[in-house]
Design an enzyme around this catalytic site. Structure first.
Site, PDB file in Angstrom:
ATOM      1  N   GLU A 291     -62.550   0.140-128.225  1.00 25.03           N
ATOM      2  CA  GLU A 291     -62.596  -0.866-129.283  1.00 25.03           C
ATOM      3  C   GLU A 291     -62.364  -2.244-128.651  1.00 25.03           C
ATOM      4  O   GLU A 291     -62.034  -3.200-129.343  1.00 25.03           O
ATOM      5  CB  GLU A 291     -61.576  -0.572-130.373  1.00 25.03           C
ATOM      6  CG  GLU A 291     -60.167  -0.316-129.881  1.00 25.03           C
ATOM      7  CD  GLU A 291     -59.204   0.005-131.005  1.00 25.03           C
ATOM      8  OE1 GLU A 291     -59.109  -0.795-131.934  1.00 25.03           O
ATOM      9  OE2 GLU A 291     -58.556   1.061-130.946  1.00 25.03           O
TER      10      GLU A 291
ATOM     11  N   CYS B  28     -58.912   3.843-132.363  1.00 27.91           N
ATOM     12  CA  CYS B  28     -58.352   4.680-131.280  1.00 27.91           C
ATOM     13  C   CYS B  28     -58.920   6.092-131.268  1.00 27.91           C
ATOM     14  O   CYS B  28     -58.523   6.919-130.444  1.00 27.91           O
ATOM     15  CB  CYS B  28     -56.838   4.726-131.404  1.00 27.91           C
ATOM     16  SG  CYS B  28     -56.096   3.096-131.378  1.00 27.91           S
TER      17      CYS B  28
ATOM     18  N   HIS C 255     -51.660  10.829-130.761  1.00 21.44           N
ATOM     19  CA  HIS C 255     -52.050   9.456-130.434  1.00 21.44           C
ATOM     20  C   HIS C 255     -50.760   8.626-130.460  1.00 21.44           C
ATOM     21  O   HIS C 255     -49.991   8.709-131.422  1.00 21.44           O
ATOM     22  CB  HIS C 255     -53.053   8.931-131.471  1.00 21.44           C
ATOM     23  CG  HIS C 255     -53.232   7.449-131.385  1.00 21.44           C
ATOM     24  ND1 HIS C 255     -53.544   6.822-130.195  1.00 21.44           N
ATOM     25  CD2 HIS C 255     -53.102   6.461-132.309  1.00 21.44           C
ATOM     26  CE1 HIS C 255     -53.609   5.516-130.397  1.00 21.44           C
ATOM     27  NE2 HIS C 255     -53.343   5.273-131.669  1.00 21.44           N
TER      28      HIS C 255
HETATM   29  N1  COA Z   1     -31.685  -0.170-132.229  1.00 24.82           N
HETATM   30  C1  COA Z   1     -32.445   0.910-132.443  1.00 24.82           C
HETATM   31  N2  COA Z   1     -33.527   0.920-133.287  1.00 24.82           N
HETATM   32  C2  COA Z   1     -33.828  -0.247-133.892  1.00 24.82           C
HETATM   33  C3  COA Z   1     -33.067  -1.415-133.709  1.00 24.82           C
HETATM   34  C4  COA Z   1     -31.950  -1.355-132.828  1.00 24.82           C
HETATM   35  N3  COA Z   1     -31.193  -2.412-132.585  1.00 24.82           N
HETATM   36  N4  COA Z   1     -33.624  -2.388-134.452  1.00 24.82           N
HETATM   37  C5  COA Z   1     -34.688  -1.863-135.107  1.00 24.82           C
HETATM   38  N5  COA Z   1     -34.814  -0.558-134.760  1.00 24.82           N
HETATM   39  C6  COA Z   1     -35.817   0.411-135.217  1.00 24.82           C
HETATM   40  C7  COA Z   1     -36.142   0.303-136.685  1.00 24.82           C
HETATM   41  O1  COA Z   1     -35.204   1.008-137.477  1.00 24.82           O
HETATM   42  C8  COA Z   1     -37.525   0.919-136.707  1.00 24.82           C
HETATM   43  O2  COA Z   1     -37.405   2.322-136.635  1.00 24.82           O
HETATM   44  P1  COA Z   1     -38.063   3.254-137.781  1.00 24.82           P
HETATM   45  O3  COA Z   1     -39.536   2.953-137.765  1.00 24.82           O
HETATM   46  O4  COA Z   1     -37.731   4.625-137.333  1.00 24.82           O
HETATM   47  O5  COA Z   1     -37.417   2.842-139.047  1.00 24.82           O
HETATM   48  C9  COA Z   1     -38.126   0.467-135.378  1.00 24.82           C
HETATM   49  O6  COA Z   1     -37.023   0.089-134.558  1.00 24.82           O
HETATM   50  C10 COA Z   1     -39.063  -0.726-135.511  1.00 24.82           C
HETATM   51  O7  COA Z   1     -38.407  -1.691-136.239  1.00 24.82           O
HETATM   52  P2  COA Z   1     -39.174  -2.557-137.355  1.00 24.82           P
HETATM   53  O8  COA Z   1     -38.220  -3.494-137.982  1.00 24.82           O
HETATM   54  O9  COA Z   1     -39.959  -1.638-138.220  1.00 24.82           O
HETATM   55  O10 COA Z   1     -40.158  -3.347-136.361  1.00 24.82           O
HETATM   56  P3  COA Z   1     -41.282  -4.377-136.660  1.00 24.82           P
HETATM   57  O11 COA Z   1     -41.347  -4.824-138.084  1.00 24.82           O
HETATM   58  O12 COA Z   1     -41.061  -5.442-135.641  1.00 24.82           O
HETATM   59  O13 COA Z   1     -42.659  -3.603-136.353  1.00 24.82           O
HETATM   60  C11 COA Z   1     -44.260  -1.959-135.661  1.00 24.82           C
HETATM   61  C12 COA Z   1     -42.779  -2.413-135.597  1.00 24.82           C
HETATM   62  C13 COA Z   1     -44.395  -0.686-134.860  1.00 24.82           C
HETATM   63  C14 COA Z   1     -44.667  -1.692-137.091  1.00 24.82           C
HETATM   64  C15 COA Z   1     -45.153  -3.079-135.028  1.00 24.82           C
HETATM   65  O14 COA Z   1     -44.822  -3.189-133.681  1.00 24.82           O
HETATM   66  C16 COA Z   1     -46.640  -2.791-135.145  1.00 24.82           C
HETATM   67  O15 COA Z   1     -47.245  -3.045-136.181  1.00 24.82           O
HETATM   68  N6  COA Z   1     -47.268  -2.314-134.063  1.00 24.82           N
HETATM   69  C17 COA Z   1     -48.669  -1.928-134.057  1.00 24.82           C
HETATM   70  C18 COA Z   1     -48.770  -0.485-134.461  1.00 24.82           C
HETATM   71  C19 COA Z   1     -50.188  -0.026-134.336  1.00 24.82           C
HETATM   72  O16 COA Z   1     -50.768  -0.199-133.308  1.00 24.82           O
HETATM   73  N7  COA Z   1     -50.765   0.568-135.388  1.00 24.82           N
HETATM   74  C20 COA Z   1     -52.155   0.928-135.400  1.00 24.82           C
HETATM   75  C21 COA Z   1     -52.524   2.097-134.629  1.00 24.82           C
HETATM   76  S1  COA Z   1     -51.829   3.619-135.136  1.00 24.82           S
END
Ligand code: COA
Length: 387
Positions: free
Chosen positions: A79, A111, A233
């Site tokens: 992609e 993906c 994935h």
């Molecule tokens: N210690 C441990 N864990 C922690 C933490 C800390 N201090 N702070 C946050 N976390 C955890 C959160 O609880 C969360 O876990 P959970 O999902 O099990 O609840 C995780 O870390 C991520 O935190 P979050 O606040 O949700 O992160 P974010 O809003 O910054 O976004 C993603 C995370 C993954 C959603 C973001 O990186 C994203 O959109 N990535 C792209 C994903 C992708 O490619 N999708 C398409 C293909 S499948």
């Protein structure tokens, strides 16, 4: 007739950024990236690498002269294409000087592209059992700097030689698929960074996993206990962990404990590279094969493939008697341990340079020690070098 993966090659950048350092620069708790997202290191792709060179460097490790002579089809899942018309598979065939009595095509569905490639390869080999097919998953995962998606970037290529009588894994006939027309992740034409609705995407990934897993169990007549490992994935490794938790919920604790151990082996490489988009599931397969001490021929592996937009598939395969010898041919651990850590400032600078440029430019390629490199654009045509 058995059809499956006979050889696997992998390539990524020689540069990475440490996730602890990235978290500190972004004023985040490092535990969020290391545990919450499950990533330790993130590959940083040089401007002198694109998906064509990443793929060429991966294929170069596995393709013998005998393989070249029997190659009938190249399917390139990506992609992060470099041309709106000519396929990356055609660029790749030219760069690798493959015999020209060949079919080449690029496949796109986020993906999921390489998985579609594996499915198409199986159909092709039923008609041409004496031939071999090259299936590639190569991508550069790019989100915006300082966006939530930033710590889930990465890049690289996995190349698989698909044949009859494969020596690594033979696919089983049953698979289950599901799709949705969803905007969970997309990249508008002309933009070089993906847009993502992260939480929505995660939920859809998990919902479709349940849907295809339930369907697969019905059609294949198999259940959790019939599997030695599940691989997923992995846009970031925590999502696969959530997937495994959802499959094993309410199941026997002893079986679950084995499956979670296998998952740790399967996510090791991905946690050190980041997202490869199309290649992620297959890097996880490689990671499982090279890092799990307990695998034996005849054991069943479950694969969950997901591509946003969205397409999901669950399928399975049986490890073949020579899988250990085939996997031992390449030292992929060395590719990862031999990399150089760069600062967050250097990563940001390389990130800015890693965009598709169509105007005339010549890149300095001497710093890139890879065999195949991208050298710039001349008269609107992409130019490559072999070192
Ligand atoms: N210690 C441990 N864990 C922690 C933490 C800390 N201090 N702070 C946050 N976390 C955890 C959160 O609880 C969360 O876990 P959970 O999902 O099990 O609840 C995780 O870390 C991520 O935190 P979050 O606040 O949700 O992160 P974010 O809003 O910054 O976004 C993603 C995370 C993954 C959603 C973001 O990186 C994203 O959109 N990535 C792209 C994903 C992708 O490619 N999708 C398409 C293909 S499948």
């Amino acid at each position: 007739m058995k059809i499956g993966i006979d050889k696997i090659g992998f390539f990524t950048s020689d540069l990475y950024v440490d996730m602890r350092e990235l978290a500190q620069q972004r004023q985040e708790d490092p535990a969020k990236y290391l545990i919450g997202i499950g990533q330790k290191k993130m590959a940083v792709i040089r401007p002198t690498q694109d998906v064509v060179t990443l793929a060429a460097n991966a294929v170069d490790q596995i393709l013998s002269e005998a393989d070249r002579q029997k190659l009938g089809l190249v399917i390139f899942g990506t992609e992060s294409g470099v041309d709106n018309s000519k396929s990356t598979a055609a660029y790749l065939a030219g760069l690798l000087k493959l015999p020209e009595k060949l079919q080449v095509v690029e496949v796109k569905q986020a993906c999921y592209g390489a998985t579609a490639g594996l499915d198409f390869a199986q159909g092709y080999l039923c008609l041409h059992p004496e031939k071999k097919v090259l299936v590639i998953g190569a991508d550069i995962a790019r989100y915006g700097l300082r966006t939530p998606g930033e710590p889930t970037q990465g890049g690289g290529a996995v190349a698989m030689l698909v044949t009859t009588n494969p020596r690594i894994i033979a696919f089983e006939p049953n698979s289950a698929v599901a799709m949705r027309d969803a905007n969970d992740f997309w990249r508008p034409l002309g933009e070089s960074e993906a847009r993502v609705a992260g939480k929505f995407s995660n939920n859809l990934y998990l919902d479709l996993l349940q849907e295809v897993w339930q369907e697969y169990q019905k059609t294949a007549g198999l259940q959790l206990i019939d599997f030695t490992a599940f691989i997923f994935h992995l846009p970031y490794t925590k999502l696969g962990l959530k997937g495994l938790r959802s499959l094993t919920s309410g199941n026997d604790l002893a079986i679950n404990s084995q499956l979670f151990k296998q998952f740790e082996a399967a996510r090791s490489y991905n946690s050190q590279v980041g997202n490869l988009y199309t290649g992620s599931l297959y890097l996880s397969f490689l990671s499982l094969l090279q890092n799990s001490p307990k695998l034996q021929a005849g054991q069943r592996i479950g694969f969950y493939s997901y591509g946003s937009g969205a397409q999901a598939e669950f399928f399975s395969g049986l490890l073949q008697p020579k899988f250990k010898e085939q996997i031992a041919r390449n030292d992929f651990k060395q590719i990862l341990t031999g990399r150089r850590k760069i600062s967050v400032a250097d990563y940001e600078s390389l990130y800015q340079q890693q965009v598709i440029q169509t105007t005339e430019h010549k890149l300095r390629t001497t710093e890139d020690l890879a065999k195949y490199v991208f050298a710039g654009t001349h008269e609107s045509q992409r130019t490559y070098e072999i070192h």
